[in-house]
Structures are given as structure tokens and as C-alpha cells.
Scaffold this motif. Sequence first.
Motif, PDB file in Angstrom:
ATOM      1  N   MET A  12      45.743  48.515  45.282  1.00 28.66           N
ATOM      2  CA  MET A  12      46.304  47.183  45.087  1.00 28.66           C
ATOM      3  C   MET A  12      47.648  47.118  45.812  1.00 28.66           C
ATOM      4  SD  MET A  12      47.003  45.220  41.444  1.00 28.66           S
ATOM      5  CE  MET A  12      45.328  45.163  40.885  1.00 28.66           C
ATOM      6  N   ASN A  13      47.840  46.103  46.637  1.00 33.00           N
ATOM      7  CA  ASN A  13      49.110  46.007  47.362  1.00 33.00           C
ATOM      8  C   ASN A  13      50.214  45.470  46.460  1.00 33.00           C
ATOM      9  OD1 ASN A  13      49.148  43.146  47.395  1.00 33.00           O
ATOM     10  ND2 ASN A  13      47.934  43.089  49.258  1.00 33.00           N
ATOM     11  N   SER A  14      51.453  45.557  46.940  1.00 38.02           N
ATOM     12  CA  SER A  14      52.593  45.196  46.088  1.00 38.02           C
ATOM     13  C   SER A  14      52.599  43.718  45.714  1.00 38.02           C
ATOM     14  CB  SER A  14      53.910  45.585  46.758  1.00 38.02           C
ATOM     15  OG  SER A  14      54.070  44.881  47.965  1.00 38.02           O
ATOM     16  N   MET A  15      52.128  42.829  46.624  1.00 36.62           N
ATOM     17  CA  MET A  15      52.098  41.396  46.309  1.00 36.62           C
ATOM     18  C   MET A  15      51.081  41.103  45.216  1.00 36.62           C
ATOM     19  SD  MET A  15      53.617  38.758  46.666  1.00 36.62           S
ATOM     20  CE  MET A  15      53.993  37.284  47.503  1.00 36.62           C
ATOM     21  N   SER A  16      49.895  41.705  45.283  1.00 33.82           N
ATOM     22  CA  SER A  16      48.910  41.440  44.233  1.00 33.82           C
ATOM     23  C   SER A  16      49.336  42.086  42.918  1.00 33.82           C
ATOM     24  CB  SER A  16      47.515  41.899  44.656  1.00 33.82           C
ATOM     25  OG  SER A  16      47.474  43.283  44.857  1.00 33.82           O
ATOM     26  N   THR A  17      50.041  43.211  42.974  1.00 28.89           N
ATOM     27  CA  THR A  17      50.579  43.828  41.764  1.00 28.89           C
ATOM     28  C   THR A  17      51.590  42.898  41.110  1.00 28.89           C
ATOM     29  OG1 THR A  17      50.286  46.043  42.680  1.00 28.89           O
ATOM     30  CG2 THR A  17      51.814  45.838  40.846  1.00 28.89           C
ATOM     31  N   MET A  18      52.469  42.288  41.927  1.00 33.82           N
ATOM     32  CA  MET A  18      53.455  41.346  41.402  1.00 33.82           C
ATOM     33  C   MET A  18      52.763  40.118  40.820  1.00 33.82           C
ATOM     34  SD  MET A  18      56.682  39.632  43.268  1.00 33.82           S
ATOM     35  CE  MET A  18      57.571  38.292  42.536  1.00 33.82           C
ATOM     36  N   GLN A  19      51.756  39.605  41.511  1.00 34.10           N
ATOM     37  CA  GLN A  19      51.036  38.434  41.011  1.00 34.10           C
ATOM     38  C   GLN A  19      50.360  38.731  39.681  1.00 34.10           C
ATOM     39  OE1 GLN A  19      48.634  37.672  44.469  1.00 34.10           O
ATOM     40  NE2 GLN A  19      50.062  36.141  45.270  1.00 34.10           N
ATOM     41  N   THR A  20      49.780  39.921  39.556  1.00 32.13           N
ATOM     42  CA  THR A  20      49.144  40.309  38.294  1.00 32.13           C
ATOM     43  C   THR A  20      50.184  40.386  37.178  1.00 32.13           C
ATOM     44  OG1 THR A  20      47.438  41.546  39.461  1.00 32.13           O
ATOM     45  CG2 THR A  20      47.792  42.111  37.145  1.00 32.13           C
ATOM     46  N   ALA A  21      51.316  41.016  37.471  1.00 34.54           N
ATOM     47  CA  ALA A  21      52.382  41.128  36.471  1.00 34.54           C
ATOM     48  C   ALA A  21      52.899  39.748  36.083  1.00 34.54           C
ATOM     49  CB  ALA A  21      53.523  41.996  37.008  1.00 34.54           C
ATOM     50  N   THR A  39      51.295  36.843  36.272  1.00 29.08           N
ATOM     51  CA  THR A  39      50.270  36.128  35.501  1.00 29.08           C
ATOM     52  C   THR A  39      50.275  36.594  34.059  1.00 29.08           C
ATOM     53  OG1 THR A  39      48.901  35.806  37.453  1.00 29.08           O
ATOM     54  CG2 THR A  39      47.800  35.606  35.324  1.00 29.08           C
ATOM     55  N   LYS A  40      50.371  37.912  33.853  1.00 27.28           N
ATOM     56  CA  LYS A  40      50.416  38.440  32.482  1.00 27.28           C
ATOM     57  C   LYS A  40      51.668  37.967  31.754  1.00 27.28           C
ATOM     58  CE  LYS A  40      47.813  42.721  32.998  1.00 27.28           C
ATOM     59  NZ  LYS A  40      47.893  44.185  32.940  1.00 27.28           N
ATOM     60  N   TYR A  41      52.786  37.866  32.482  1.00 29.22           N
ATOM     61  CA  TYR A  41      54.050  37.447  31.868  1.00 29.22           C
ATOM     62  C   TYR A  41      54.055  35.953  31.553  1.00 29.22           C
ATOM     63  CZ  TYR A  41      58.911  36.367  31.148  1.00 29.22           C
ATOM     64  OH  TYR A  41      60.069  35.902  30.606  1.00 29.22           O
ATOM     65  N   LEU A  42      53.681  35.137  32.555  1.00 33.25           N
ATOM     66  CA  LEU A  42      53.746  33.685  32.376  1.00 33.25           C
ATOM     67  C   LEU A  42      52.621  33.150  31.504  1.00 33.25           C
ATOM     68  CD1 LEU A  42      54.698  32.614  36.005  1.00 33.25           C
ATOM     69  CD2 LEU A  42      56.184  32.615  34.008  1.00 33.25           C
ATOM     70  N   TYR A  43      51.462  33.811  31.538  1.00 29.96           N
ATOM     71  CA  TYR A  43      50.282  33.350  30.799  1.00 29.96           C
ATOM     72  C   TYR A  43      49.715  34.505  29.980  1.00 29.96           C
ATOM     73  CZ  TYR A  43      50.810  30.006  34.600  1.00 29.96           C
ATOM     74  OH  TYR A  43      51.323  29.105  35.492  1.00 29.96           O
ATOM     75  N   PRO A  44      50.380  34.907  28.907  1.00 24.75           N
ATOM     76  CA  PRO A  44      49.940  36.087  28.152  1.00 24.75           C
ATOM     77  C   PRO A  44      48.562  35.940  27.516  1.00 24.75           C
ATOM     78  CG  PRO A  44      51.702  34.935  26.999  1.00 24.75           C
ATOM     79  CD  PRO A  44      51.560  34.292  28.347  1.00 24.75           C
ATOM     80  N   ASP A  45      48.057  34.714  27.343  1.00 23.07           N
ATOM     81  CA  ASP A  45      46.747  34.524  26.736  1.00 23.07           C
ATOM     82  C   ASP A  45      45.603  34.750  27.722  1.00 23.07           C
ATOM     83  OD1 ASP A  45      47.988  33.920  24.363  1.00 23.07           O
ATOM     84  OD2 ASP A  45      47.961  31.773  24.719  1.00 23.07           O
TER      85      ASP A  45
END
Length: 96
Positions: free
Chosen positions: A1-10, A12-18
Motif C-alpha cells: 500500500m502506498n503512502s497516499m492510500s495509507t493516509m486515505q485509509t487512516a 476515512t477511519k478518522y473522519l467516518y469511524p462507522d
Amino acid sequence: MNSMSTMQTACTKYLYPDRGRSDSKPGQVKRYTLAMPEDLYDALKGFAEAHDSTLGDCIKKNLRLGMTIACLASSKDVKVLIQEEGKNPEVLLPVF
């Protein structure tokens, strides 16, 4: 997983925890020791005292705000603006 997709995943989990699975349990906390310049510490401490808050709460709120701005601004389709009354809006850019 590249750094941009890692950031996007993090983000998404932060902004939309559900959305999706969360690895942490509700109420679970992690401890971290933070070293900061004395002038930043003094500014945070003064802000916390002026707002009848604790230094810890002030740091957490500022970290959440910074994380929210960084996550939103990481999208090409989003601009984060600050506008003072009677002035033109300023674009905020994350520093990383």
C-alpha cells in the motif's frame, strides 16, 4: 500500500469511524509522550487556562482539528478556507 492510500485509509477511519472495521475498542486510549518547543507549550497552556480547560484537553482538541484539516485537504476536490469577517478567505495548506 502506498503512502497516499495509507493516509486515505487512516483519514476515512478518522473522519467516518462507522465505515468499515475499527481495530480499537470504544474508550480505548493510547499514551504518547510529546516534546514541544517551550513557546508552543506556553501558548497551549495559556489558551487552555483562558478557556477554563486543561492542557491535555487543549492538545487533544488541537490535534483533532489539525487531523481533520489534513484529512480534508488531502483530497484534490476539497479546499479548506478560513475567512475573517470583512476579509477574503485564505486557503489552508497542510504542512506535510
